[in-house]
Motif scaffolding. Structure first.
Motif, PDB file in Angstrom:
ATOM      1  N   GLU A 119       0.786  -1.233   0.000  1.00 16.76           N
ATOM      2  CA  GLU A 119       0.000   0.000   0.000  1.00 16.76           C
ATOM      3  C   GLU A 119       0.816   1.279   0.000  1.00 16.76           C
ATOM      4  OE1 GLU A 119      -3.324  -0.110   2.645  1.00 16.76           O
ATOM      5  OE2 GLU A 119      -3.617  -2.240   2.296  1.00 16.76           O
ATOM      6  N   GLU A 120       0.832   2.024   1.104  1.00 14.46           N
ATOM      7  CA  GLU A 120       1.454   3.342   1.123  1.00 14.46           C
ATOM      8  C   GLU A 120       2.968   3.303   0.953  1.00 14.46           C
ATOM      9  OE1 GLU A 120       0.189   5.896   4.261  1.00 14.46           O
ATOM     10  OE2 GLU A 120      -1.926   5.608   3.782  1.00 14.46           O
ATOM     11  N   GLN A 121       3.575   2.144   1.109  1.00 14.71           N
ATOM     12  CA  GLN A 121       5.025   2.011   0.952  1.00 14.71           C
ATOM     13  C   GLN A 121       5.410   1.375  -0.378  1.00 14.71           C
ATOM     14  OE1 GLN A 121       7.203   3.329   3.221  1.00 14.71           O
ATOM     15  NE2 GLN A 121       5.303   4.127   4.068  1.00 14.71           N
ATOM     16  N   GLN A 122       4.439   1.222  -1.281  1.00 12.93           N
ATOM     17  CA  GLN A 122       4.726   0.550  -2.545  1.00 12.93           C
ATOM     18  C   GLN A 122       5.713   1.356  -3.385  1.00 12.93           C
ATOM     19  OE1 GLN A 122       1.493  -0.250  -5.333  1.00 12.93           O
ATOM     20  NE2 GLN A 122       2.459  -2.206  -5.820  1.00 12.93           N
ATOM     21  N   VAL A 123       6.657   0.629  -3.988  1.00 13.37           N
ATOM     22  CA  VAL A 123       7.699   1.215  -4.818  1.00 13.37           C
ATOM     23  C   VAL A 123       7.603   0.620  -6.215  1.00 13.37           C
ATOM     24  CG1 VAL A 123      10.209   1.360  -5.153  1.00 13.37           C
ATOM     25  CG2 VAL A 123       9.250   1.586  -2.859  1.00 13.37           C
ATOM     26  N   PHE A 124       7.750   1.479  -7.206  1.00  9.18           N
ATOM     27  CA  PHE A 124       7.860   1.038  -8.592  1.00  9.18           C
ATOM     28  C   PHE A 124       9.335   1.100  -8.945  1.00  9.18           C
ATOM     29  CE2 PHE A 124       8.044   2.317 -13.158  1.00  9.18           C
ATOM     30  CZ  PHE A 124       7.590   1.127 -13.686  1.00  9.18           C
ATOM     31  N   SER A 125       9.867   0.007  -9.440  1.00  9.65           N
ATOM     32  CA  SER A 125      11.289  -0.078  -9.756  1.00  9.65           C
ATOM     33  C   SER A 125      11.467  -0.473 -11.214  1.00  9.65           C
ATOM     34  CB  SER A 125      11.947  -1.123  -8.848  1.00  9.65           C
ATOM     35  OG  SER A 125      13.306  -1.278  -9.149  1.00  9.65           O
ATOM     36  N   VAL A 126      12.371   0.227 -11.882  1.00  8.12           N
ATOM     37  CA  VAL A 126      12.778  -0.139 -13.242  1.00  8.12           C
ATOM     38  C   VAL A 126      14.222  -0.595 -13.110  1.00  8.12           C
ATOM     39  CG1 VAL A 126      13.195   0.677 -15.583  1.00  8.12           C
ATOM     40  CG2 VAL A 126      11.202   1.504 -14.304  1.00  8.12           C
ATOM     41  N   ARG A 127      14.445  -1.868 -13.362  1.00  9.62           N
ATOM     42  CA  ARG A 127      15.776  -2.455 -13.172  1.00  9.62           C
ATOM     43  C   ARG A 127      16.234  -3.089 -14.475  1.00  9.62           C
ATOM     44  NH1 ARG A 127      15.954  -6.051  -8.025  1.00  9.62           N
ATOM     45  NH2 ARG A 127      15.524  -4.022  -7.138  1.00  9.62           N
ATOM     46  N   THR A 128      17.440  -2.708 -14.912  1.00  5.41           N
ATOM     47  CA  THR A 128      17.992  -3.214 -16.164  1.00  5.41           C
ATOM     48  C   THR A 128      19.184  -4.114 -15.877  1.00  5.41           C
ATOM     49  OG1 THR A 128      17.275  -1.214 -17.316  1.00  5.41           O
ATOM     50  CG2 THR A 128      18.958  -2.559 -18.408  1.00  5.41           C
ATOM     51  N   VAL A 135       9.181   7.051 -16.409  1.00  7.47           N
ATOM     52  CA  VAL A 135       9.395   5.748 -17.050  1.00  7.47           C
ATOM     53  C   VAL A 135      10.071   5.923 -18.408  1.00  7.47           C
ATOM     54  CG1 VAL A 135       8.284   3.680 -17.997  1.00  7.47           C
ATOM     55  CG2 VAL A 135       7.516   4.611 -15.805  1.00  7.47           C
ATOM     56  N   VAL A 136       9.603   6.870 -19.198  1.00  3.26           N
ATOM     57  CA  VAL A 136      10.204   7.112 -20.510  1.00  3.26           C
ATOM     58  C   VAL A 136      11.672   7.511 -20.341  1.00  3.26           C
ATOM     59  CG1 VAL A 136      10.165   8.627 -22.540  1.00  3.26           C
ATOM     60  CG2 VAL A 136       8.025   7.658 -21.660  1.00  3.26           C
ATOM     61  N   SER A 137      11.950   8.410 -19.407  1.00  2.00           N
ATOM     62  CA  SER A 137      13.333   8.838 -19.165  1.00  2.00           C
ATOM     63  C   SER A 137      14.196   7.684 -18.702  1.00  2.00           C
ATOM     64  CB  SER A 137      13.363   9.949 -18.120  1.00  2.00           C
ATOM     65  OG  SER A 137      12.748  11.110 -18.608  1.00  2.00           O
ATOM     66  N   TRP A 138      13.676   6.852 -17.821  1.00  2.00           N
ATOM     67  CA  TRP A 138      14.458   5.730 -17.300  1.00  2.00           C
ATOM     68  C   TRP A 138      14.778   4.729 -18.394  1.00  2.00           C
ATOM     69  CZ3 TRP A 138      11.042   4.769 -12.379  1.00  2.00           C
ATOM     70  CH2 TRP A 138      11.237   5.828 -11.485  1.00  2.00           C
ATOM     71  N   VAL A 139      13.815   4.444 -19.251  1.00  2.00           N
ATOM     72  CA  VAL A 139      14.058   3.507 -20.357  1.00  2.00           C
ATOM     73  C   VAL A 139      15.123   4.079 -21.293  1.00  2.00           C
ATOM     74  CG1 VAL A 139      13.040   2.460 -22.426  1.00  2.00           C
ATOM     75  CG2 VAL A 139      11.817   2.353 -20.233  1.00  2.00           C
ATOM     76  N   ARG A 140      14.981   5.339 -21.640  1.00  2.00           N
ATOM     77  CA  ARG A 140      15.961   5.962 -22.532  1.00  2.00           C
ATOM     78  C   ARG A 140      17.350   5.981 -21.896  1.00  2.00           C
ATOM     79  NH1 ARG A 140      13.728  11.218 -25.386  1.00  2.00           N
ATOM     80  NH2 ARG A 140      15.269  10.602 -26.932  1.00  2.00           N
ATOM     81  N   ALA A 141      17.419   6.283 -20.596  1.00  2.00           N
ATOM     82  CA  ALA A 141      18.715   6.321 -19.912  1.00  2.00           C
ATOM     83  C   ALA A 141      19.336   4.925 -19.845  1.00  2.00           C
ATOM     84  CB  ALA A 141      18.553   6.914 -18.511  1.00  2.00           C
ATOM     85  N   SER A 142      18.540   3.895 -19.693  1.00  2.00           N
ATOM     86  CA  SER A 142      19.061   2.521 -19.683  1.00  2.00           C
ATOM     87  C   SER A 142      19.696   2.179 -21.022  1.00  2.00           C
ATOM     88  CB  SER A 142      17.944   1.522 -19.370  1.00  2.00           C
ATOM     89  OG  SER A 142      17.472   1.698 -18.069  1.00  2.00           O
ATOM     90  N   ILE A 143      19.059   2.616 -22.094  1.00  2.00           N
ATOM     91  CA  ILE A 143      19.609   2.402 -23.434  1.00  2.00           C
ATOM     92  C   ILE A 143      20.891   3.213 -23.601  1.00  2.00           C
ATOM     93  CG2 ILE A 143      19.178   2.782 -25.905  1.00  2.00           C
ATOM     94  CD1 ILE A 143      16.146   2.284 -25.209  1.00  2.00           C
ATOM     95  N   GLU A 144      20.873   4.457 -23.135  1.00  2.00           N
ATOM     96  CA  GLU A 144      22.057   5.315 -23.236  1.00  2.00           C
ATOM     97  C   GLU A 144      23.229   4.751 -22.439  1.00  2.00           C
ATOM     98  OE1 GLU A 144      22.712   7.929 -25.272  1.00  2.00           O
ATOM     99  OE2 GLU A 144      20.800   7.268 -26.126  1.00  2.00           O
ATOM    100  N   PHE A 145      22.958   4.176 -21.261  1.00  2.00           N
ATOM    101  CA  PHE A 145      24.050   3.583 -20.486  1.00  2.00           C
ATOM    102  C   PHE A 145      24.710   2.467 -21.282  1.00  2.00           C
ATOM    103  CE2 PHE A 145      25.808   0.281 -17.776  1.00  2.00           C
ATOM    104  CZ  PHE A 145      26.793   1.008 -17.137  1.00  2.00           C
TER     105      PHE A 145
END
Length: 177
Positions: A70-79, A142-152
């Motif tokens: 619930e209130e502590q839920q985290v969304f994580s994008v991990r590559t 999310v869009v920024s994170w995906v693009r940054a993962s590709i850039e890395f």
């Protein structure tokens, strides 16, 4: 809840439909929202055995995960970057990813040494979503994170001369003999 297509940056595909409308207050993102976003970004994805979304690329996989209650839920994008690096290269890898982490906001990258002695890299970005977030903020993150993962991945290839390695099948020349 739906994503306003005009809020998604255009990656050279079809033009977004400006007539879409979405919620104006905070939303609590879920997997269906992420699937819709990935579809609109024209990214292929699968759902793995644990129920997480994964978008595969040739040299890495990006996971979109929800963790916590619930209130502590985290969304994580991990590559997970799939290129194995020999343990001897770990000091050089750590120096490089420290430089990346100092200069960029995301993904934050760290190493993992496997039992077989190979080192692989993992990038991660997280957002606390349990109390709700603006849909626009979620989408742009999310869009920024995906693009940054590709850039890395591109940056790493340049840093270590991995293009030559991939094209020739040989280990890059680091000048040591």
């Amino acid at each position: 809840m739906s994503i306003d297509p005009s809020s998604i940056p255009n990656f050279g595909g079809q033009e977004p439909d400006p007539e879409g409308s979405g919620p104006t207050g905070p939303v609590i993102p879920d997997q269906e929202l992420v699937k819709q976003l990935l579809d609109q970004m024209e990214l292929k994805y699968v759902v793995d055995e644990e129920g997480d979304l994964a978008a595969p690329w040739e040299e890495f996989r990006t996971y979109f995960m929800f963790r916590g209650e619930e209130e502590q839920q985290v969304f994580s994008v991990r590559t997970f970057y799939d290129r194995p690096h020999p343990i001897e290269d770990k000091p050089k890898l750590l120096e490089s990813i420290d430089d990346w982490n100092r200069r960029t906001l995301w993904p934050k990258v760290y190493s993992h040494t496997h039992d077989d002695g190979t080192v692989r890299l993992i990038g991660e970005a997280q957002l606390l979503i349990g109390t709700g977030v603006s849909l626009e903020h979620f989408v742009s993150s999310v869009v920024s994170w995906v693009r940054a993962s590709i850039e890395f991945d591109k940056w790493l290839v340049e840093q270590f001369g991995l293009e030559k390695d991939a094209e020739s099948g040989e280990k890059p020349d680091d000048g040591a003999e």
